[in-house]
Design a protein around this motif. Structure first.
Motif, PDB file in Angstrom:
ATOM      1  N   PRO A 208      -2.738 -23.491  15.967  1.00  0.00           N
ATOM      2  CA  PRO A 208      -1.866 -23.732  17.114  1.00  0.00           C
ATOM      3  C   PRO A 208      -2.541 -24.640  18.134  1.00  0.00           C
ATOM      4  CG  PRO A 208      -2.879 -21.575  17.307  1.00  0.00           C
ATOM      5  CD  PRO A 208      -3.269 -22.108  15.952  1.00  0.00           C
ATOM      6  N   VAL A 209      -1.748 -25.408  18.860  1.00  0.00           N
ATOM      7  CA  VAL A 209      -2.265 -26.305  19.892  1.00  0.00           C
ATOM      8  C   VAL A 209      -2.049 -25.651  21.248  1.00  0.00           C
ATOM      9  CG1 VAL A 209      -2.095 -28.593  20.938  1.00  0.00           C
ATOM     10  CG2 VAL A 209      -1.725 -28.309  18.471  1.00  0.00           C
ATOM     11  N   MET A 210      -3.095 -25.574  22.045  1.00  0.00           N
ATOM     12  CA  MET A 210      -2.992 -24.934  23.349  1.00  0.00           C
ATOM     13  C   MET A 210      -2.277 -25.852  24.354  1.00  0.00           C
ATOM     14  SD  MET A 210      -4.219 -21.951  22.904  1.00  0.00           S
ATOM     15  CE  MET A 210      -3.487 -22.098  21.253  1.00  0.00           C
ATOM     16  N   PRO A 211      -1.499 -25.271  25.266  1.00  0.00           N
ATOM     17  CA  PRO A 211      -0.697 -26.066  26.212  1.00  0.00           C
ATOM     18  C   PRO A 211      -1.533 -26.551  27.402  1.00  0.00           C
ATOM     19  CG  PRO A 211      -0.301 -23.741  26.588  1.00  0.00           C
ATOM     20  CD  PRO A 211      -1.220 -23.822  25.392  1.00  0.00           C
ATOM     21  N   LYS A 212      -2.495 -27.419  27.123  1.00  0.00           N
ATOM     22  CA  LYS A 212      -3.359 -27.964  28.171  1.00  0.00           C
ATOM     23  C   LYS A 212      -3.276 -29.484  28.099  1.00  0.00           C
ATOM     24  CE  LYS A 212      -7.276 -25.743  28.901  1.00  0.00           C
ATOM     25  NZ  LYS A 212      -8.558 -25.014  28.743  1.00  0.00           N
ATOM     26  N   TYR A 215      -5.898 -31.795  26.459  1.00  0.00           N
ATOM     27  CA  TYR A 215      -6.065 -31.779  25.014  1.00  0.00           C
ATOM     28  C   TYR A 215      -5.099 -32.730  24.315  1.00  0.00           C
ATOM     29  CZ  TYR A 215      -9.051 -27.702  25.795  1.00  0.00           C
ATOM     30  OH  TYR A 215     -10.055 -26.860  26.207  1.00  0.00           O
ATOM     31  N   ASP A 216      -3.936 -32.969  24.890  1.00  0.00           N
ATOM     32  CA  ASP A 216      -3.029 -33.960  24.319  1.00  0.00           C
ATOM     33  C   ASP A 216      -3.679 -35.338  24.314  1.00  0.00           C
ATOM     34  OD1 ASP A 216      -1.029 -32.106  23.889  1.00  0.00           O
ATOM     35  OD2 ASP A 216      -0.029 -32.483  25.805  1.00  0.00           O
ATOM     36  N   ILE A 217      -4.354 -35.672  25.420  1.00  0.00           N
ATOM     37  CA  ILE A 217      -5.034 -36.969  25.513  1.00  0.00           C
ATOM     38  C   ILE A 217      -6.147 -37.059  24.477  1.00  0.00           C
ATOM     39  CG2 ILE A 217      -6.491 -38.385  27.010  1.00  0.00           C
ATOM     40  CD1 ILE A 217      -4.846 -37.253  29.394  1.00  0.00           C
ATOM     41  N   MET A 218      -6.941 -36.014  24.369  1.00  0.00           N
ATOM     42  CA  MET A 218      -8.049 -36.021  23.425  1.00  0.00           C
ATOM     43  C   MET A 218      -7.553 -36.069  21.981  1.00  0.00           C
ATOM     44  SD  MET A 218     -10.555 -33.242  25.279  1.00  0.00           S
ATOM     45  CE  MET A 218     -11.743 -33.299  23.937  1.00  0.00           C
ATOM     46  N   ARG A 219      -6.501 -35.341  21.694  1.00  0.00           N
ATOM     47  CA  ARG A 219      -5.978 -35.301  20.323  1.00  0.00           C
ATOM     48  C   ARG A 219      -5.509 -36.679  19.877  1.00  0.00           C
ATOM     49  NH1 ARG A 219      -0.946 -31.459  18.814  1.00  0.00           N
ATOM     50  NH2 ARG A 219      -0.256 -32.483  20.705  1.00  0.00           N
ATOM     51  N   ASN A 220      -4.940 -37.440  20.786  1.00  0.00           N
ATOM     52  CA  ASN A 220      -4.490 -38.790  20.441  1.00  0.00           C
ATOM     53  C   ASN A 220      -5.652 -39.766  20.301  1.00  0.00           C
ATOM     54  OD1 ASN A 220      -1.778 -38.053  20.463  1.00  0.00           O
ATOM     55  ND2 ASN A 220      -1.570 -38.449  22.658  1.00  0.00           N
ATOM     56  N   TYR A 221      -6.715 -39.532  21.067  1.00  0.00           N
ATOM     57  CA  TYR A 221      -7.840 -40.462  21.106  1.00  0.00           C
ATOM     58  C   TYR A 221      -8.827 -40.243  19.962  1.00  0.00           C
ATOM     59  CZ  TYR A 221     -11.920 -42.919  23.088  1.00  0.00           C
ATOM     60  OH  TYR A 221     -12.986 -43.757  23.297  1.00  0.00           O
ATOM     61  N   MET A 222      -9.061 -39.001  19.589  1.00  0.00           N
ATOM     62  CA  MET A 222     -10.121 -38.671  18.633  1.00  0.00           C
ATOM     63  C   MET A 222     -10.024 -39.453  17.318  1.00  0.00           C
ATOM     64  SD  MET A 222     -12.471 -36.624  19.684  1.00  0.00           S
ATOM     65  CE  MET A 222     -12.837 -35.400  20.934  1.00  0.00           C
ATOM     66  N   PRO A 223      -8.856 -39.566  16.671  1.00  0.00           N
ATOM     67  CA  PRO A 223      -8.822 -40.286  15.387  1.00  0.00           C
ATOM     68  C   PRO A 223      -9.183 -41.762  15.508  1.00  0.00           C
ATOM     69  CG  PRO A 223      -6.887 -38.882  15.639  1.00  0.00           C
ATOM     70  CD  PRO A 223      -7.568 -38.922  16.979  1.00  0.00           C
ATOM     71  N   VAL A 225     -11.833 -42.907  17.074  1.00  0.00           N
ATOM     72  CA  VAL A 225     -13.276 -43.096  17.257  1.00  0.00           C
ATOM     73  C   VAL A 225     -14.124 -42.305  16.252  1.00  0.00           C
ATOM     74  CG1 VAL A 225     -13.131 -43.722  19.689  1.00  0.00           C
ATOM     75  CG2 VAL A 225     -13.252 -41.298  19.056  1.00  0.00           C
ATOM     76  N   GLY A 226     -13.503 -41.576  15.351  1.00  0.00           N
ATOM     77  CA  GLY A 226     -14.254 -40.815  14.357  1.00  0.00           C
ATOM     78  C   GLY A 226     -13.299 -40.096  13.426  1.00  0.00           C
ATOM     79  N   SER A 227     -13.807 -39.692  12.280  1.00  0.00           N
ATOM     80  CA  SER A 227     -12.931 -39.058  11.291  1.00  0.00           C
ATOM     81  C   SER A 227     -12.867 -37.542  11.427  1.00  0.00           C
ATOM     82  CB  SER A 227     -13.397 -39.417   9.877  1.00  0.00           C
ATOM     83  OG  SER A 227     -14.667 -38.831   9.599  1.00  0.00           O
ATOM     84  N   LEU A 228     -13.763 -36.946  12.232  1.00  0.00           N
ATOM     85  CA  LEU A 228     -13.846 -35.480  12.272  1.00  0.00           C
ATOM     86  C   LEU A 228     -13.588 -34.901  13.658  1.00  0.00           C
ATOM     87  CD1 LEU A 228     -16.998 -34.987   9.981  1.00  0.00           C
ATOM     88  CD2 LEU A 228     -14.578 -34.775   9.352  1.00  0.00           C
ATOM     89  N   GLY A 229     -13.115 -35.719  14.597  1.00  0.00           N
ATOM     90  CA  GLY A 229     -12.913 -35.240  15.960  1.00  0.00           C
ATOM     91  C   GLY A 229     -11.883 -34.131  16.067  1.00  0.00           C
ATOM     92  N   LEU A 230     -10.828 -34.203  15.272  1.00  0.00           N
ATOM     93  CA  LEU A 230      -9.815 -33.137  15.331  1.00  0.00           C
ATOM     94  C   LEU A 230     -10.360 -31.840  14.746  1.00  0.00           C
ATOM     95  CD1 LEU A 230      -6.543 -35.095  14.470  1.00  0.00           C
ATOM     96  CD2 LEU A 230      -7.480 -34.494  16.715  1.00  0.00           C
ATOM     97  N   ASP A 231     -11.204 -31.943  13.724  1.00  0.00           N
ATOM     98  CA  ASP A 231     -11.887 -30.745  13.226  1.00  0.00           C
ATOM     99  C   ASP A 231     -12.722 -30.122  14.333  1.00  0.00           C
ATOM    100  OD1 ASP A 231     -11.189 -30.316  10.478  1.00  0.00           O
ATOM    101  OD2 ASP A 231     -12.257 -32.154   9.987  1.00  0.00           O
ATOM    102  N   MET A 232     -13.460 -30.971  15.069  1.00  0.00           N
ATOM    103  CA  MET A 232     -14.260 -30.458  16.184  1.00  0.00           C
ATOM    104  C   MET A 232     -13.384 -29.703  17.169  1.00  0.00           C
ATOM    105  SD  MET A 232     -14.998 -30.933  19.619  1.00  0.00           S
ATOM    106  CE  MET A 232     -14.484 -32.611  20.024  1.00  0.00           C
ATOM    107  N   MET A 233     -12.260 -30.293  17.536  1.00  0.00           N
ATOM    108  CA  MET A 233     -11.407 -29.693  18.554  1.00  0.00           C
ATOM    109  C   MET A 233     -10.809 -28.367  18.102  1.00  0.00           C
ATOM    110  SD  MET A 233      -9.308 -32.955  20.123  1.00  0.00           S
ATOM    111  CE  MET A 233      -8.379 -31.878  21.263  1.00  0.00           C
ATOM    112  N   PHE A 234     -10.304 -28.339  16.891  1.00  0.00           N
ATOM    113  CA  PHE A 234      -9.445 -27.228  16.476  1.00  0.00           C
ATOM    114  C   PHE A 234     -10.103 -26.203  15.555  1.00  0.00           C
ATOM    115  CE2 PHE A 234      -6.464 -30.610  17.630  1.00  0.00           C
ATOM    116  CZ  PHE A 234      -5.649 -29.923  18.504  1.00  0.00           C
ATOM    117  N   ARG A 235     -11.258 -26.553  14.949  1.00  0.00           N
ATOM    118  CA  ARG A 235     -11.771 -25.650  13.915  1.00  0.00           C
ATOM    119  C   ARG A 235     -13.243 -25.292  14.079  1.00  0.00           C
ATOM    120  NH1 ARG A 235      -9.441 -27.096   7.969  1.00  0.00           N
ATOM    121  NH2 ARG A 235     -10.185 -29.231   8.337  1.00  0.00           N
ATOM    122  N   THR A 236     -13.848 -25.543  15.248  1.00  0.00           N
ATOM    123  CA  THR A 236     -15.255 -25.172  15.413  1.00  0.00           C
ATOM    124  C   THR A 236     -15.438 -24.179  16.549  1.00  0.00           C
ATOM    125  OG1 THR A 236     -15.744 -27.011  16.933  1.00  0.00           O
ATOM    126  CG2 THR A 236     -16.053 -27.419  14.576  1.00  0.00           C
TER     127      THR A 236
END
Length: 508
Positions: A208-212, A215-223, A225-236
């Protein structure tokens, strides 16, 4: 991970340059504190909008910057340097701040908690244990009580940012109290919490994505600049410890020791060997993820070992790290790709002509993710999340190494001739091979033996009978077998290659 703003964090040393307060704030400034050649004034942590609803205190998610600090003059680079230097404090005021994250899941399905369940949990903790609610709009996103706060990472990871405490006994008591409160409410909801470094079962699309807004800004930006940024955000999930320094020279010594030994901490606490139900080839998948998240804001910071390093050099580094956002008029404004140096010159296209405040600088510093991070204290960031005993062991390791002069000097002597290439090699290989990583004429395990002894000796010299907190990692050092490898042995043996058992094995 720690990607949330620390504007509501509890481990805050708010010594800010006096000339940047409006008249009302300036009246509250007291206790001028001089550290070495640095002089700064102390005020309460950045202003938060507080209202009451039905008699309960509500704390806004992030202070509206334009309300919190009114700049009488444009910020200069020296103001940003002074901001970091204002964290200096005498040894008797050094404290230990511990932060840890954990995954919430439904007992029956093992699926991640939905935001609605998280909101129910937060409301339940607030009502039962007298925490104040932190809101973003009409959504509850965290809690605050005294100098502790509970916050949500992007995928709902539940984080305690602990109070700055004097001893490790207090730290472990705080962890136990927090876990008791969370379990008291969560178990009634059929919710459990897992102490591990990477989500072992579910894909990103299941999280689930938290309503902050940030995080919307980061989620759009991460892909981008790197291939694993969304993993960092959501699964670590991580555990980290925040420690003080007395002067610029003391900061430099601790920063260098922390960076050099961070791969050893990664190995000792390696606890993320599964991905989507199967072994992932790493003992610390969480640590590996940071190597391809965003090279502009991560890594081992080799410049820290330069003779010229100090507060100013870290400011120069941070000024050129691309920004994520600026907070204005109760909303997050996407400023990705531009730097704080641009902002300082009034050249942000997202808010043309506007100049930053110290709150903007504080927010920006929380979006930089090296293995050791400098704010007005130092954050040790290399460890995976784990079960509660390890949540007490990590601060024990670093306090023993960095808060005792003899141990700190021994660490600096031990690592003095390590080359930048060797430090980077350890950073790259430890997530795969842990303490079995070859180093010089032996294995990293042999260095870890020396490091553990230095930590134990440092704790014993502190005189608080804290060395027992290292017992949890002593067996790891003795055998050279990381927590992740023990999980893999269970997976291939008793668990019959079903990762579901980890939810019971590492349940808080």
């Amino acid at each position: 991970m720690a990607v949330v703003s620390r504007t509501t964090a509890t481990y805050s040393h708010s010594h800010l340059p006096r000339r940047h307060f409006d008249r009302e704030t300036r009246a509250s400034v007291s206790n001028t504190f001089s550290c070495s050649t640095w002089d700064s004034a102390k005020k309460p942590s950045p202003t938060q909008r507080i209202v009451t609803r039905g008699g309960r205190v509500i704390v806004a998610a992030s202070p509206p910057t334009e309300d919190a600090v009114v700049a009488t003059d444009p910020l200069t680079k020296q103001d940003l340097v002074d901001y970091l230097a204002s964290g200096c404090k005498p040894r008797e005021k050094w404290r230990i701040g511990t932060e840890h994250e954990k995954f919430g899941f439904e007992f029956g399905s093992l699926r991640p908690m939905k935001y609605e369940q998280i909101a129910e949990l937060l409301n339940g903790i607030a009502e039962r244990f007298d925490w104040d609610k932190i809101m973003e709009g009409d959504k509850i996103i965290g809690l605050k009580q005294g100098k502790q706060s509970i916050s949500l990472e992007p995928g709902g990871q539940f984080e305690l940012s602990g109070a700055p405490l004097e001893t490790l006994h207090q730290t472990c008591a705080e962890v136990n109290s927090h876990l008791y409160q969370v379990k008291a409410v969560a178990e009634e909801m059929g919710i459990g919490f897992l102490g591990i470094g990477f989500q072992p079962k579910w894909e990103i699309k299941d999280i689930p994505v938290m309503p902050k807004g940030r995080y919307d800004i980061m989620r759009n930006y991460m892909p981008k600049v790197g291939s694993l940024g969304l993993d960092m955000m959501f699964r670590t999930c991580t555990v980290q410890v925040n420690l003080d320094f007395s002067s610029e020279a003391d900061m430099i010594r601790k920063f260098r020791a922390g960076l050099a030994l961070q791969p050893i901490a990664t190995a000792l606490f390696a606890n993320s060997p599964f991905k989507e139900g199967k072994p992932n080839g790493f003992v610390s998948m969480r640590s590996h993820i940071w190597t391809d998240t965003d090279k502009d804001r991560t890594g081992m910071l080799p410049f820290v070992f330069d003779d010229s390093f100090g507060f100013e050099q870290y400011v120069d580094y941070a000024l050129d790290v691309p920004m994520y956002f600026v907070y204005r008029k109760h909303r997050y404004i996407d400023c990705t790709g531009k730097t704080f140096r641009d902002f300082l010159a009034g050249r942000l296209p997202c808010i043309p002509g506007e100049l930053p405040t110290l709150n903007d600088w504080e927010n920006h510093l929380t979006t930089i993710f090296p293995e050791v991070r400098l704010k007005r204290y130092l954050e040790m960031r290399g460890a995976d999340g784990g079960p509660w005993r390890r949540l007490c062991a990590l601060p024990a390791l670093w306090v023993g190494l960095l808060y005792d002069d003899a141990s700190l000097q021994s660490v600096l002597d031990l690592t003095a001739d390590w080359t930048p290439e060797e430090r980077q090699m350890l950073r790259n290989k430890v997530p795969i091979t842990g303490l079995k990583t070859p180093f010089r004429d032996g294995l990293l395990k042999h260095v870890a033996e020396d490091v553990l002894k230095l930590a134990k000796d440092g704790l014993e010299r502190r005189g608080f009978k804290e060395s027992g907190f290292l017992n949890e990692v002593a067996e790891v050092v003795r055998t050279g077998v990381t927590p992740a490898e023990r999980l893999l042995d269970l997976y291939h043996g008793k668990w019959e290659q079903s990762v579901d058992h980890v939810f019971e094995e590492l349940l808080y």
